[in-house]
Each structure stands twice: as structure tokens, then as C-alpha cells.
Scaffold this motif. Structure first.
Motif, PDB file in Angstrom:
ATOM      1  N   GLU C  80       3.122  79.229  73.411  1.00 25.67           N
ATOM      2  CA  GLU C  80       3.412  79.135  74.838  1.00 25.67           C
ATOM      3  C   GLU C  80       3.407  80.521  75.472  1.00 25.67           C
ATOM      4  OE1 GLU C  80       6.294  76.356  75.777  1.00 25.67           O
ATOM      5  OE2 GLU C  80       6.145  76.722  77.938  1.00 25.67           O
ATOM      6  N   ILE C  83      -0.211  81.899  75.651  1.00 27.82           N
ATOM      7  CA  ILE C  83      -1.000  81.369  76.761  1.00 27.82           C
ATOM      8  C   ILE C  83      -0.569  82.008  78.066  1.00 27.82           C
ATOM      9  CG2 ILE C  83      -1.434  79.299  78.145  1.00 27.82           C
ATOM     10  CD1 ILE C  83      -1.646  77.726  75.597  1.00 27.82           C
ATOM     11  N   LEU C 178       2.992  82.902  88.826  1.00 27.43           N
ATOM     12  CA  LEU C 178       1.829  82.029  88.744  1.00 27.43           C
ATOM     13  C   LEU C 178       1.460  81.739  87.293  1.00 27.43           C
ATOM     14  CD1 LEU C 178      -0.393  80.514  90.265  1.00 27.43           C
ATOM     15  CD2 LEU C 178      -1.785  82.582  90.197  1.00 27.43           C
ATOM     16  N   GLU C 181       3.880  79.249  85.814  1.00 22.25           N
ATOM     17  CA  GLU C 181       3.646  77.896  86.331  1.00 22.25           C
ATOM     18  C   GLU C 181       2.462  77.215  85.654  1.00 22.25           C
ATOM     19  OE1 GLU C 181       5.270  78.399  90.945  1.00 22.25           O
ATOM     20  OE2 GLU C 181       3.150  77.991  90.541  1.00 22.25           O
ATOM     21  N   VAL C 182       1.365  77.964  85.607  1.00 24.10           N
ATOM     22  CA  VAL C 182       0.148  77.383  85.030  1.00 24.10           C
ATOM     23  C   VAL C 182       0.340  77.115  83.540  1.00 24.10           C
ATOM     24  CG1 VAL C 182      -2.318  77.705  84.643  1.00 24.10           C
ATOM     25  CG2 VAL C 182      -1.299  78.453  86.790  1.00 24.10           C
ATOM     26  N   ASP C 184       3.064  76.398  82.081  1.00 21.22           N
ATOM     27  CA  ASP C 184       3.905  75.194  82.014  1.00 21.22           C
ATOM     28  C   ASP C 184       3.054  73.934  82.170  1.00 21.22           C
ATOM     29  OD1 ASP C 184       6.096  73.452  82.056  1.00 21.22           O
ATOM     30  OD2 ASP C 184       6.243  73.627  84.253  1.00 21.22           O
ATOM     31  N   LEU C 185       2.147  73.965  83.140  1.00 19.96           N
ATOM     32  CA  LEU C 185       1.301  72.794  83.381  1.00 19.96           C
ATOM     33  C   LEU C 185       0.383  72.515  82.193  1.00 19.96           C
ATOM     34  CD1 LEU C 185       0.391  73.238  87.148  1.00 19.96           C
ATOM     35  CD2 LEU C 185       1.843  71.490  86.118  1.00 19.96           C
ATOM     36  N   ILE C 186      -0.160  73.572  81.643  1.00 18.43           N
ATOM     37  CA  ILE C 186      -1.054  73.393  80.493  1.00 18.43           C
ATOM     38  C   ILE C 186      -0.269  72.858  79.290  1.00 18.43           C
ATOM     39  CG2 ILE C 186      -2.453  74.614  78.777  1.00 18.43           C
ATOM     40  CD1 ILE C 186      -3.405  76.458  81.026  1.00 18.43           C
ATOM     41  N   MET C 187       0.917  73.422  79.101  1.00 16.56           N
ATOM     42  CA  MET C 187       1.706  73.023  77.924  1.00 16.56           C
ATOM     43  C   MET C 187       2.278  71.619  78.082  1.00 16.56           C
ATOM     44  SD  MET C 187       1.423  75.469  75.753  1.00 16.56           S
ATOM     45  CE  MET C 187       2.678  75.175  74.495  1.00 16.56           C
ATOM     46  N   ASN C 188       2.839  71.339  79.249  1.00 16.45           N
ATOM     47  CA  ASN C 188       3.575  70.093  79.414  1.00 16.45           C
ATOM     48  C   ASN C 188       2.897  69.031  80.283  1.00 16.45           C
ATOM     49  OD1 ASN C 188       5.845  71.111  77.879  1.00 16.45           O
ATOM     50  ND2 ASN C 188       6.158  72.490  79.631  1.00 16.45           N
ATOM     51  N   GLY C 189       1.776  69.381  80.834  1.00 17.44           N
ATOM     52  CA  GLY C 189       1.056  68.405  81.646  1.00 17.44           C
ATOM     53  C   GLY C 189       1.620  68.284  83.047  1.00 17.44           C
ATOM     54  N   ILE C 190       0.994  67.416  83.808  1.00 19.56           N
ATOM     55  CA  ILE C 190       1.366  67.305  85.206  1.00 19.56           C
ATOM     56  C   ILE C 190       2.201  66.055  85.492  1.00 19.56           C
ATOM     57  CG2 ILE C 190      -0.706  68.566  85.918  1.00 19.56           C
ATOM     58  CD1 ILE C 190      -1.955  65.943  86.759  1.00 19.56           C
TER      59      ILE C 190
ATOM     60  N   ARG D 144       4.761  65.630  88.637  1.00 16.11           N
ATOM     61  CA  ARG D 144       5.841  66.602  88.750  1.00 16.11           C
ATOM     62  C   ARG D 144       5.727  67.319  90.093  1.00 16.11           C
ATOM     63  NH1 ARG D 144       4.845  70.319  83.795  1.00 16.11           N
ATOM     64  NH2 ARG D 144       6.508  71.527  84.757  1.00 16.11           N
ATOM     65  N   LEU D 185      -4.412  65.011  78.031  1.00 17.40           N
ATOM     66  CA  LEU D 185      -4.055  66.432  77.972  1.00 17.40           C
ATOM     67  C   LEU D 185      -3.586  66.945  79.327  1.00 17.40           C
ATOM     68  CD1 LEU D 185      -6.824  67.846  75.624  1.00 17.40           C
ATOM     69  CD2 LEU D 185      -4.377  67.596  75.131  1.00 17.40           C
ATOM     70  N   ILE D 186      -4.267  66.513  80.354  1.00 17.31           N
ATOM     71  CA  ILE D 186      -3.871  66.953  81.692  1.00 17.31           C
ATOM     72  C   ILE D 186      -2.492  66.383  82.051  1.00 17.31           C
ATOM     73  CG2 ILE D 186      -4.369  66.716  84.158  1.00 17.31           C
ATOM     74  CD1 ILE D 186      -7.357  66.882  83.444  1.00 17.31           C
ATOM     75  N   MET D 187      -2.304  65.128  81.733  1.00 17.12           N
ATOM     76  CA  MET D 187      -1.043  64.475  82.079  1.00 17.12           C
ATOM     77  C   MET D 187       0.126  64.979  81.236  1.00 17.12           C
ATOM     78  SD  MET D 187      -1.740  62.520  84.624  1.00 17.12           S
ATOM     79  CE  MET D 187      -0.322  61.448  84.842  1.00 17.12           C
ATOM     80  N   ASN D 188      -0.075  65.066  79.938  1.00 18.00           N
ATOM     81  CA  ASN D 188       1.046  65.359  79.034  1.00 18.00           C
ATOM     82  C   ASN D 188       1.047  66.755  78.435  1.00 18.00           C
ATOM     83  OD1 ASN D 188       2.057  62.623  79.278  1.00 18.00           O
ATOM     84  ND2 ASN D 188       0.205  62.050  78.131  1.00 18.00           N
ATOM     85  N   GLY D 189       0.012  67.508  78.719  1.00 20.95           N
ATOM     86  CA  GLY D 189      -0.025  68.872  78.205  1.00 20.95           C
ATOM     87  C   GLY D 189      -0.453  68.939  76.761  1.00 20.95           C
ATOM     88  N   ILE D 190      -0.493  70.153  76.258  1.00 18.84           N
ATOM     89  CA  ILE D 190      -1.017  70.340  74.908  1.00 18.84           C
ATOM     90  C   ILE D 190       0.082  70.611  73.886  1.00 18.84           C
ATOM     91  CG2 ILE D 190      -3.193  71.240  75.825  1.00 18.84           C
ATOM     92  CD1 ILE D 190      -2.256  74.038  75.150  1.00 18.84           C
ATOM     93  N   LYS D 191       1.261  70.792  74.369  1.00 18.44           N
ATOM     94  CA  LYS D 191       2.364  71.157  73.451  1.00 18.44           C
ATOM     95  C   LYS D 191       2.743  69.980  72.546  1.00 18.44           C
ATOM     96  CE  LYS D 191       6.390  73.436  74.817  1.00 18.44           C
ATOM     97  NZ  LYS D 191       7.568  73.329  75.674  1.00 18.44           N
TER      98      LYS D 191
END
Lengths: 193, 193, 193, 193
Positions: C80, C83, C178, C181-182, C184-190, D144, D185-191
Motif C-alpha cells: 500500500e 503504491i 491526492l 486518495e488514489v 486508497d481507491l486502488i487498494m480498496n475499490g470504489i 464511497r 477490481l475497480i469496485m473492491n480494490g486490489i488489497k
DNA sequence: TATGAATGAGACTTCATTCAT
DNA sequence: TATGAATGAAGTCTCATTCAT
């Protein structure tokens, strides 16, 4: 007349003029275009490059020369008469086509490594017609029994030497008389009898 | 040996080599310098321009040729023998100086508007020695009573034609025999007796 | 400083500037030379053609980017964090090297049929470092068990999308915030939890 | 079919094909005309210049893409499903319109100083539809609470990254499966959870 | 409306020459 | 004297655009 000539020929004609006056490297495409009264780009509609234009022009010029000069002497008449016709044709051509003559006999500059061989071979190929002629005259006993190749070289050499004064020095001379004299020298030699 | 040659001569020698191989316009000053093993700028310490270097080189080459070829035949011996010596000298020179030969007889490209006349006259000047020779032979009755200028042109023409196969085609041949044959043809003509 | 930079680098720098502003085809060699404060011909002392200059410049630019952005995130720290460093490096680079950024992410025009593959592969090669990184993180259970290639593409895609507003719109923003934030979005999704 | 298509559209279609393959600067008007099977001059009856033809073509291409890809996902269904449809539409489009895809995502070369802004804004404008979509999903608690603009960029970035392997490398793949994976991946992230 | 031959502005590139060292 | 990096004038060729048919 002026609209019966194709644009292709017009360009070649102008190219011959400029190449003859300036030589390959000093001739500029723009100048050739101007001479033809067309735009620079138009040349490239008909020829892919300066080099190709030069080759095409050279090929055509040599053809014109050999057609005029050599072919005329192919009739079955005595060799002496033939050689005289050859010389007469040569002189006539020189007088009438000063530009082309210059190109054919002078502008042998090294334009391009490959073009060197092309030009040399083009010339040799044309000369082979003459050599055949000589050979048959030898076979038929009209000429002494000597290497036809040697004789061809000598005759070509003489032709090659006898254009400069005409074209470059603008000398007045009697074509008929000159070709007879030279024929005599070639046939009978220069030694006093 | 290599340090007895002046830098000026070294440059001319290198220039001759490169000009002969590439022609005037394709020869680069940098290549001539490299051939001589010196820096590009150094050439300009001895020659003011490419053109002047070419002229100097050409002048020297023609001198070398005429000294070797013509002068040898100046002794007071029969004309036939002289012409044979001339031809022999010519062939010898061709074989030994392939590069110079090419320059003298081939690279007559139009380098520069003014140079054209210079080159033509340079050649004519050198040829005048030969013409005097012929003239005196005519006066003394050794040769037929014909225009000495014409004979000179013919001989020069023959010489001019008989270098290419030697230099360009690398043909093997017997110098002695060839010069005798050609002399015979020039003296006695090609007609069967 | 200004004399510690080699002329080669000076030219590449100027080329980058002009290529970035105008694109390959609209960039003129004369303009690059002017930008570098040198003569047009000088460029050709260091690069054989416009195309080669472009390639050299591109290669160097991509190296600079990947060295700065990717290499920094190679330390053995949690994914994390890595990234986030990657993104932070990316944004930092964008801000500091606006011209190079444009070239790297935008100027992908088709300059030359062969160059197309060269450019695509150059990029893929650089990306493989990132892919290895991802793969090992998956192996060690830090990331979900998904196609590393897919993740690499997604991350590259996000990077590729997040330079334009910065460079083209000149937006003010907080790099630290920024990138967090990004990340976080990549790791945990949206998706809302 | 072929006569139901207007000449205007025929030209745009041909232009798209050629621009995609060669890029703007390497595409020649003559080639586009040939591709359309019409004369070079005819193009100028419908478009005032190469640049205008490119713009018209680009505008139409982007419309086609967004109509196909975005609009399909506008129905009132769960966001996750929508994103998946978006991706699926994208992949479908890539496969079916390889040339257009290349133009839309790759050929972003700098054709003209003014065109740069035009192209960037054209894209942003189209993207605003997507942004609105995201915004409403956030408002409704499906996503989110994050910057809609950021999410749009990320999704666009992912789309922008996921065409090259498909179009350039001609990879075989399962559209259904791939779009599900990426959506996940977009929804839930990669972690790893 | 459709055409394509003609055009010429403009770009890349070469290379003789210069000049600071 | 010797050098070679730097220069920029000049030339070939391309191609978007025009216009007479």
C-alpha cells in the motif's frame, strides 16, 4: 508542334539542355523546371528523382546518337564508304545537337557509384553494333585481319576526340571534306607512302 | 621516404586518389584529409578551396602524364618508333597510375563554369607539344601531308579511348604487343592491301 | 552549470522541449537548434537524423521517468505504501517535468511504421518491472490473487490518465493528499462498504 | 448498402481507416481518396482541408464510441452492473472497431497548436456524461463518498489502458470474464482481505 | 459534381569553410 | 602550424491544395 510534344519529352529536352551546360551536380531541378516552363514539382510526376531523370535523358540521347550515326552506315556498301558515312553522321549530329553531344562525350562525371558501371556498359552495348560491323568487314576481306575490338576502340576514340573543337570552339568546317580526310587517315594510315 | 614528401604533395596525392574514385562532387574534403592522415582544417593551410586543390592536382597530374608519355618520344628517331613509344608510355602510365589515368581521361565533369575552359585549354596546351612533333615529321616527309592538327586529334582520340578497358576492366594484356599493333594501325590504316 | 552539460544533452533537452510543444512532425530541426542556441548543422554532428534524435530523447525520457517513479518504490515496504510512493513519484514528476510528461504520455503519434513497435515495446519493457513488483506482492498475500498483468495495466492506466489535468490544465493540488486518495481507491475499490 | 451511404460518410470512413493505420501526418490525401475509390479533388468538395476532415472524423468516432459504450450503461440498474456493462461495451467496441479504437485512444498526436485544446476538450465533454453517472451513484450511497472527477479519471484511465493489448497484440480473450474481473477490481480494490 | 495534373512552399540534410584553441 | 567542432547556405523532394476540364 509545341503541343504535340509530351510533357515527359519536354522535361527530358530541358534536362538535356541544362545538364549539358552545367553538368549533373551543378544542374538544379528548379532550373530544369524553369527551362521547361513548368513547376518544380511537376518533374517529379514524371521522374522519381534527379538521378532517374539523368539516366532516362542519357539513355535517350545515346539512342538518338547511335540511331542517327551508326544505323545509317549499316547498308551493304563498301566499308570505306560506310566509315565515311559514320563520320559524316557524327559531324552532322555534333553540329545539330551541340547539347546532346556534350552530354554524350563529355559529361562522364562520377555521379553515383552504381551509375558509373551503368554508363560505361550502356556505351559498350551501343558500341557492340559497330564492332559487329567491323568484324564482318574483316571476314569479307575488306579490312586487314586485326582485332575488331581494337578497331572499334580506335574509331570510337577518333569520334570521341572530334567533337570538342566543333562544339566547344564553334569552328567553321566542311563536313563533307573533313569526313573524307579522316576516313582516308583511318583507312590508309598516316605514314607517307 | 614518407618524410621526404612535403605536406603539400601529400595532400595532392590523397586528393588525386579520392577525386579519382569519387569524382569531384562526391569527394569530400574530410575524406581527403583522412586519406592524408591529417585534419580537415590543415588542407586550407595549403590550398584556398576545394576547387583550387582540384586544379592544382589536375595540373600536376597532366604534367606527370605528359612528361612521362610525350617527352620520352621526343628523341630524334623515326616517327613510327616514336608513336610506338608514345603508346607504350601511355599504356605503361595507365597500368601504373590507374587513379591519375581516370582523372585525366574521365573525370572531365563540369565542376564550374569557368573551370570548363581552363580544363580544355590545359589539355590543348599540353597537346601542342605533340602537334609540333607531328608537324615536323610531316615537314620531313615521314608522314603524309595532312593537317597536323587532325592527326594530333586522332592520336589523342585513340589514346583517350584506350585507357578504359585497361583501368576499368582490369584486362590483362601485353603492352609491347598492343602498342605495336596500334602503331601499325595508325601508320598504315585498317584497309586490306 | 551551463558548461557542465554536454552538447549532446543540451540538444536532447531542447528537442524534448520542442517535441513536447509541437509534436514530432510539427517540430522543426531549425527550431530545436534555435532552442539550444546552436546552428542547425550542429545537431547532425551528434544525431544522424530527426528520427534518431527523437528516439534517443524518448528513450532517455522514459528512463528518467521510470527511474524516478518506479525505482523509488522498490524498497521492501508494505504494498500500500509502495503504491502511494509510486503515485506520489508520478505526480511529482509530472509537476517537475511537464514537457517530458507530455512526451511520455501523449505524443504517441505514428511517426514511422517501425517506430510504432519500438515505442510500444519500449514502454512494455519498462512496465515489466512494475509487473514483477505486483507479482511478488500477490505471492506474499498482500494483494488479492489476481492476474498481475491486469493489475499492472490498471495502475498504468490510472497513471496515464492522471497527468493531463496536472500538466494541461495547470491545476493546483496537494500531491500528498491526492496520492493517498488514489492509493486508497486502488487498494480498496470504489464501492461503498 | 453501398449506395445508401453518402459520399461524405464514405470519405470519413476511408479517412478513419487511413488515419488509424498511418497517423495524421503520414496519411496522404491521395491515399484516402484511393481508399474511398474517388478522385483526390472530390474530397475537397466535402471537406475544406485535411485538418477539417480529421476533426470531423474524430468527432464522429468519439460519438460512436460514447454512444455505444456509455449510453448503454445509463439505465437505472446497480452501479456495479453498470460498470461491468461499460467495460463490456468498451471491449466489444475495441474488438469490432480496431481502427477507430486506435484513433480514439492512441492517435493523440499534436497535429496543430489549436487542435490540441479542441481534442482535449472534446474528450472531456464526452467524459462528463460518465462523471454525472458516478456523481449520482455517490449521492445514492452506492459508491464511497469520493471525488467523482477522480473516479471518472480512474475509470477512463483503465479503459484507456485496456485497448492496446486487444488491438495491437491481437490477444484472444473472454470479454465477459475480463469485464467482470476488472469491474471487481475497480469496485473492491486490489488489497487482500 | 468529379477529377487529377500541376504547383510551390517548406523541411530535412549535406558539406565546404571558418576560427578558437 | 594544425585541428575539428560548429556553421548555414543551398538543394532535393513531398504533398496539400488548386483549377481547368
Amino acid at each position: 508542334m509545341s503541343d504535340s510534344i509530351s510533357k515527359q519529352d519536354l522535361i527530358i529536352e530541358s534536362a538535356a539542355k541544362v545538364f549539358a551546360k552545367k553538368g549533373y551536380h551543378n544542374a538544379k531541378m528548379g532550373e530544369i523546371a524553369a527551362e521547361a516552363g513548368i513547376g518544380k514539382g511537376t518533374i517529379y510526376e514524371y521522374f522519381s528523382s534527379k538521378l532517374q531523370l539523368f539516366q532516362e535523358m542519357m539513355d535517350q540521347s545515346l539512342n538518338k546518337y547511335f540511331n542517327k550515326v551508326v544505323i545509317d552506315s549499316l547498308e551493304k556498301i563498301p566499308m570505306e564508304k560506310r566509315i565515311q558515312m559514320l563520320l559524316q553522321g557524327h559531324f552532322q549530329f555534333c553540329v545539330e545537337n551541340r547539347e546532346l553531344t556534350r552530354i554524350i562525350f563529355w559529361d562522364t562525371e562520377i555521379i553515383d557509384e552504381e551509375l558509373k558501371d551503368w554508363a560505361y556498359n550502356l556505351r559498350k552495348e551501343k558500341e557492340s553494333v559497330m564492332q559487329d560491323l567491323i568484324q564482318s568487314a574483316i571476314s569479307e576481306g575488306e579490312l586487314r585481319d586485326i582485332d575488331a575490338n581494337l578497331v572499334t576502340q580506335i574509331i570510337t576514340g577518333v569520334l570521341g576526340a572530334m567533337w570538342a573543337p566543333i562544339v566547344l570552339e564553334n569552328k567553321e568546317f566542311n563536313i563533307q571534306k573533313l569526313s573524307q580526310e579522316v576516313t582516308d587517315l583511318i583507312m590508309n594510315g598516316i605514314k607517307a607512302k
